[in-house]
Structure formats: C-alpha cells, structure tokens
Design a protein around this motif. Structure first.
Motif, PDB file in Angstrom:
ATOM      1  N   ALA A 120     -24.646 -16.282   7.092  1.00 54.25           N
ATOM      2  CA  ALA A 120     -23.216 -16.047   6.888  1.00 54.25           C
ATOM      3  C   ALA A 120     -22.725 -17.006   5.807  1.00 54.25           C
ATOM      4  N   VAL A 121     -21.906 -16.506   4.901  1.00 57.21           N
ATOM      5  CA  VAL A 121     -21.502 -17.256   3.715  1.00 57.21           C
ATOM      6  C   VAL A 121     -19.975 -17.269   3.586  1.00 57.21           C
ATOM      7  N   LEU A 122     -19.452 -18.438   3.252  1.00 59.40           N
ATOM      8  CA  LEU A 122     -18.034 -18.579   2.912  1.00 59.40           C
ATOM      9  C   LEU A 122     -17.960 -19.498   1.693  1.00 59.40           C
ATOM     10  N   VAL A 123     -17.664 -18.916   0.538  1.00 57.71           N
ATOM     11  CA  VAL A 123     -17.643 -19.662  -0.717  1.00 57.71           C
ATOM     12  C   VAL A 123     -16.239 -19.631  -1.310  1.00 57.71           C
ATOM     13  N   HIS A 124     -15.667 -20.788  -1.511  1.00 54.42           N
ATOM     14  CA  HIS A 124     -14.316 -20.931  -2.066  1.00 54.42           C
ATOM     15  C   HIS A 124     -13.290 -20.135  -1.261  1.00 54.42           C
ATOM     16  N   GLY A 125     -13.457 -20.134   0.054  1.00 54.85           N
ATOM     17  CA  GLY A 125     -12.502 -19.456   0.916  1.00 54.85           C
ATOM     18  C   GLY A 125     -11.908 -20.353   1.981  1.00 54.85           C
ATOM     19  N   VAL A 126     -12.453 -21.557   2.128  1.00 54.99           N
ATOM     20  CA  VAL A 126     -11.926 -22.488   3.129  1.00 54.99           C
ATOM     21  C   VAL A 126     -10.445 -22.750   2.872  1.00 54.99           C
ATOM     22  N   ARG A 127     -10.079 -22.852   1.607  1.00 51.04           N
ATOM     23  CA  ARG A 127      -8.700 -23.177   1.239  1.00 51.04           C
ATOM     24  C   ARG A 127      -7.698 -22.097   1.620  1.00 51.04           C
ATOM     25  N   SER A 128      -8.181 -20.907   1.957  1.00 49.43           N
ATOM     26  CA  SER A 128      -7.285 -19.804   2.330  1.00 49.43           C
ATOM     27  C   SER A 128      -7.125 -19.646   3.835  1.00 49.43           C
ATOM     28  N   LEU A 129      -7.676 -20.560   4.604  1.00 54.70           N
ATOM     29  CA  LEU A 129      -7.684 -20.414   6.064  1.00 54.70           C
ATOM     30  C   LEU A 129      -6.489 -21.069   6.757  1.00 54.70           C
ATOM     31  N   LYS A 130      -5.481 -21.462   5.993  1.00 53.61           N
ATOM     32  CA  LYS A 130      -4.163 -21.873   6.497  1.00 53.61           C
ATOM     33  C   LYS A 130      -4.108 -23.249   7.150  1.00 53.61           C
ATOM     34  N   ASN A 131      -5.092 -23.567   8.025  1.00 51.66           N
ATOM     35  CA  ASN A 131      -5.066 -24.851   8.725  1.00 51.66           C
ATOM     36  C   ASN A 131      -6.448 -25.141   9.292  1.00 51.66           C
ATOM     37  N   GLU A 132      -6.638 -26.380   9.759  1.00 51.43           N
ATOM     38  CA  GLU A 132      -7.963 -26.786  10.238  1.00 51.43           C
ATOM     39  C   GLU A 132      -8.346 -26.076  11.531  1.00 51.43           C
ATOM     40  N   GLU A 133      -7.381 -25.751  12.362  1.00 51.13           N
ATOM     41  CA  GLU A 133      -7.684 -25.017  13.592  1.00 51.13           C
ATOM     42  C   GLU A 133      -8.320 -23.658  13.274  1.00 51.13           C
ATOM     43  N   THR A 134      -7.761 -22.957  12.292  1.00 49.19           N
ATOM     44  CA  THR A 134      -8.335 -21.671  11.886  1.00 49.19           C
ATOM     45  C   THR A 134      -9.711 -21.868  11.268  1.00 49.19           C
ATOM     46  N   MET A 135      -9.886 -22.915  10.488  1.00 45.23           N
ATOM     47  CA  MET A 135     -11.196 -23.207   9.909  1.00 45.23           C
ATOM     48  C   MET A 135     -12.253 -23.318  11.000  1.00 45.23           C
ATOM     49  N   VAL A 136     -11.960 -24.087  12.031  1.00 44.02           N
ATOM     50  CA  VAL A 136     -12.918 -24.284  13.122  1.00 44.02           C
ATOM     51  C   VAL A 136     -13.217 -22.952  13.815  1.00 44.02           C
ATOM     52  N   THR A 137     -12.197 -22.134  14.035  1.00 46.58           N
ATOM     53  CA  THR A 137     -12.397 -20.837  14.689  1.00 46.58           C
ATOM     54  C   THR A 137     -13.306 -19.939  13.848  1.00 46.58           C
ATOM     55  N   VAL A 138     -13.043 -19.878  12.540  1.00 46.18           N
ATOM     56  CA  VAL A 138     -13.844 -19.022  11.655  1.00 46.18           C
ATOM     57  C   VAL A 138     -15.278 -19.551  11.552  1.00 46.18           C
ATOM     58  N   PHE A 139     -15.434 -20.858  11.400  1.00 48.30           N
ATOM     59  CA  PHE A 139     -16.783 -21.430  11.342  1.00 48.30           C
ATOM     60  C   PHE A 139     -17.551 -21.128  12.634  1.00 48.30           C
ATOM     61  N   SER A 140     -16.877 -21.227  13.765  1.00 53.59           N
ATOM     62  CA  SER A 140     -17.510 -20.958  15.056  1.00 53.59           C
ATOM     63  C   SER A 140     -18.001 -19.511  15.143  1.00 53.59           C
ATOM     64  N   GLU A 141     -17.176 -18.588  14.662  1.00 56.11           N
ATOM     65  CA  GLU A 141     -17.562 -17.178  14.652  1.00 56.11           C
ATOM     66  C   GLU A 141     -18.762 -16.940  13.734  1.00 56.11           C
ATOM     67  N   MET A 142     -18.768 -17.569  12.584  1.00 57.09           N
ATOM     68  CA  MET A 142     -19.908 -17.433  11.666  1.00 57.09           C
ATOM     69  C   MET A 142     -21.193 -17.958  12.311  1.00 57.09           C
ATOM     70  N   LEU A 143     -21.093 -19.094  12.973  1.00 59.01           N
ATOM     71  CA  LEU A 143     -22.258 -19.667  13.648  1.00 59.01           C
ATOM     72  C   LEU A 143     -22.731 -18.787  14.799  1.00 59.01           C
ATOM     73  N   ARG A 144     -21.803 -18.096  15.421  1.00 57.99           N
ATOM     74  CA  ARG A 144     -22.148 -17.228  16.548  1.00 57.99           C
ATOM     75  C   ARG A 144     -22.954 -16.001  16.123  1.00 57.99           C
ATOM     76  N   VAL A 145     -22.648 -15.451  14.931  1.00 51.85           N
ATOM     77  CA  VAL A 145     -23.237 -14.158  14.558  1.00 51.85           C
ATOM     78  C   VAL A 145     -24.360 -14.275  13.536  1.00 51.85           C
ATOM     79  N   ALA A 146     -24.663 -15.490  13.048  1.00 52.79           N
ATOM     80  CA  ALA A 146     -25.691 -15.640  12.014  1.00 52.79           C
ATOM     81  C   ALA A 146     -26.653 -16.770  12.351  1.00 52.79           C
ATOM     82  N   ASN A 147     -27.892 -16.630  11.886  1.00 54.45           N
ATOM     83  CA  ASN A 147     -28.896 -17.666  12.113  1.00 54.45           C
ATOM     84  C   ASN A 147     -28.556 -18.963  11.372  1.00 54.45           C
ATOM     85  N   MET A 148     -28.000 -18.816  10.172  1.00 53.90           N
ATOM     86  CA  MET A 148     -27.588 -19.968   9.376  1.00 53.90           C
ATOM     87  C   MET A 148     -26.243 -19.669   8.732  1.00 53.90           C
ATOM     88  N   VAL A 149     -25.509 -20.731   8.413  1.00 54.14           N
ATOM     89  CA  VAL A 149     -24.190 -20.614   7.802  1.00 54.14           C
ATOM     90  C   VAL A 149     -24.156 -21.488   6.549  1.00 54.14           C
TER      91      VAL A 149
END
Length: 269
Positions: A120-149
């Motif tokens: 799972a890849v997120l490139v130059h998109g962290v800045r669009s996630l509004k706040n750190e709480e959303t960042m953690v939620t999105v990162f958690s989802e990526m880790l859940r569905v992919a072998n590597m992030v």
C-alpha cells in the motif's frame, strides 16, 4: 524499480500532452510525475504486484509511475474520495489505464476485509489528511490490508533558496484554506521522526526509512491570488495577501522540491 528513468520518460511521459495552465510551465505534470518516479525507487515494487494507492488525486501523479513497473500482470487499485477530474484522461493517454482500478472510497474505512495487497502506497498525500488523528486511522487501514506500507512526504527542510521559496509559498496554503473554508487542508509538512511516530501509533513496525533530494523544480505550492482575495475576514485577508505577494515573487523566480522523507513499514505483532 525494474524500469529506469529514461524508459519511463520515453514510454510514458512522452505520451502525455503538455498543459496550458499558467503560471505553471507546460511540462509541470511531467516533472511532478518524474519526482514520484524517483520517490518510488525506495519502495519494494516488483512486476505482477497488487498495489493499493491511497489518495491518487485528480492528476494520477503517483498512479502512473506506479502502474508502469508492475507490468501487464500487476494492478494498482487507486483510492480517492473526490478528486477525479483528469484521472481517466491522464491514465488513458499514458497507456496504463488497463492496469489501474479506480475506487471512490474513504481511505479511513477501506472496503477490504483482509490483506488484499502486496503493498500500500501513500506518496505526497499525508498533507491532505486534515489532522494527525486521520493520519493514524488511514495508516492503520493501509497496514491492515497490505503486507507492506510505503509512505513518503516532503519535509519542512530547505537546503537552498529555491527550496525555501517553495516552503514559503506552500506554508500559506493551510492558513488560506482555513480562513477561506473553515477547515485545514494542505497541512504543513511533518518532520520524518513525527511521521514515523504516527506510523508506529497506527500499529506499524518500521522496516526502513530515509530521506532523499529529488533534484527537480516544484510547482505545486502555487495557489491563485484570487483564492486569498475571497477571504471574508478583512484583517486576515490583508495579512495573507501581503504574505502571498512576497512569497509568490520568490516562487516564480524558481522553486525546488525540498527533501522527501519515506517510511517502509509492516503491521507489528
């Protein structure tokens, strides 16, 4: 990556027409895609991979460089909630549309019940996630569905005047959007150590991380002055217009990508 830069330019970028969007130069899209190509050299991408891209955006800036090296038997599932305007046009002319599955969903709740992706890849998109709480939620989802992030984002670092010119104009965007829309967007870049902490908070175990210099111009700090003129609060409008005018003069003289930080992680035990 299994393809070199010259091959990518010849096989992909040469197919994408120049754009008439002043004050951006006609080749801005090519240069931004080339920067993503260089970023992705640090990701463990192989032919035939099944890759999830979070936040593909309207211009498929990372989607196209992702779809090239995975080959005909690989797939990119490109996730975005609202910004699709040029996506189909660009992926089509690049000759890679058939390798890409666009999916309109909120990355905070991905519709995959199990690990469905090699990466799972997120490139130059962290800045669009509004706040750190959303960042953690999105990162958690990526880790859940992919072998590597793999996550990469510009850093709040300037090693020369051109990088400072980018940061000075870019750092106005968060304030402009908040004053104009009542919510933050295009957040200030995070230090790499903070990005790593948020990945770990999301349940990730860092495999590797690093920084690199793209060595390319950077145009996407630009925001039209007309946006600032629409701010209703007169004092805030005047302050931001003054700052915009000062920063824009430096930006149009030449801006450069600041250093980029990247993190490769897997879900921790």
């Amino acid at each position: 990556m299994p393809t070199d830069e010259e091959t990518f330019k010849k096989d992909v970028l040469s197919r994408i027409p120049l754009r008439d969007e002043p004050p951006l130069p006609p080749d801005w899209l090519h240069i931004e895609m080339l920067e993503r190509f260089r970023v992705l050299r640090f990701a463990p991408i192989k032919p035939s991979m099944n890759v999830l891209e979070v936040g593909c955006g309207a211009h498929a800036l990372t989607t196209v460089p992702l779809a090239h090296p995975i080959g005909e038997t690989g797939r990119v599932v490109a996730v975005e909630l609202s910004r699709w305007h040029f996506f189909e046009e660009i992926t089509s002319v690049a000759g890679l549309k058939h390798r890409i599955i666009p999916l309109k969903v909120d990355a905070k709740k991905l519709p995959f019940p199990f690990k469905a992706f090699d990466l799972a890849v997120l490139v130059h998109g962290v800045r669009s996630l509004k706040n750190e709480e959303t960042m953690v939620t999105v990162f958690s989802e990526m880790l859940r569905v992919a072998n590597m992030v793999f996550i990469a984002e510009s850093l709040p670092i300037a090693n020369n005047e051109r990088q400072r010119a980018h940061l000075e104009l870019y750092n106005l965007r968060e304030d402009i959007f908040e004053a104009l829309l009542g919510e933050k967007d295009d957040l200030h870049y995070l230090p790499l150590e903070r990005l790593k902490e948020l990945v770990e908070t999301a349940g990730g175990e860092i495999i590797e991380s690093g920084t690199f210099e793209p060595g390319l111009p950077h145009y996407l700090a630009y925001i039209p002055r007309e946006y600032v003129e629409q701010i209703k609060n007169g004092k805030k409008r005047a302050e931001l217009l003054e700052r915009w005018d000062r920063a824009y003069e430096k930006w149009k003289a030449g801006a450069e990508h600041p250093p980029v930080g990247w993190v490769l992680a897997e879900k921790g035990e």
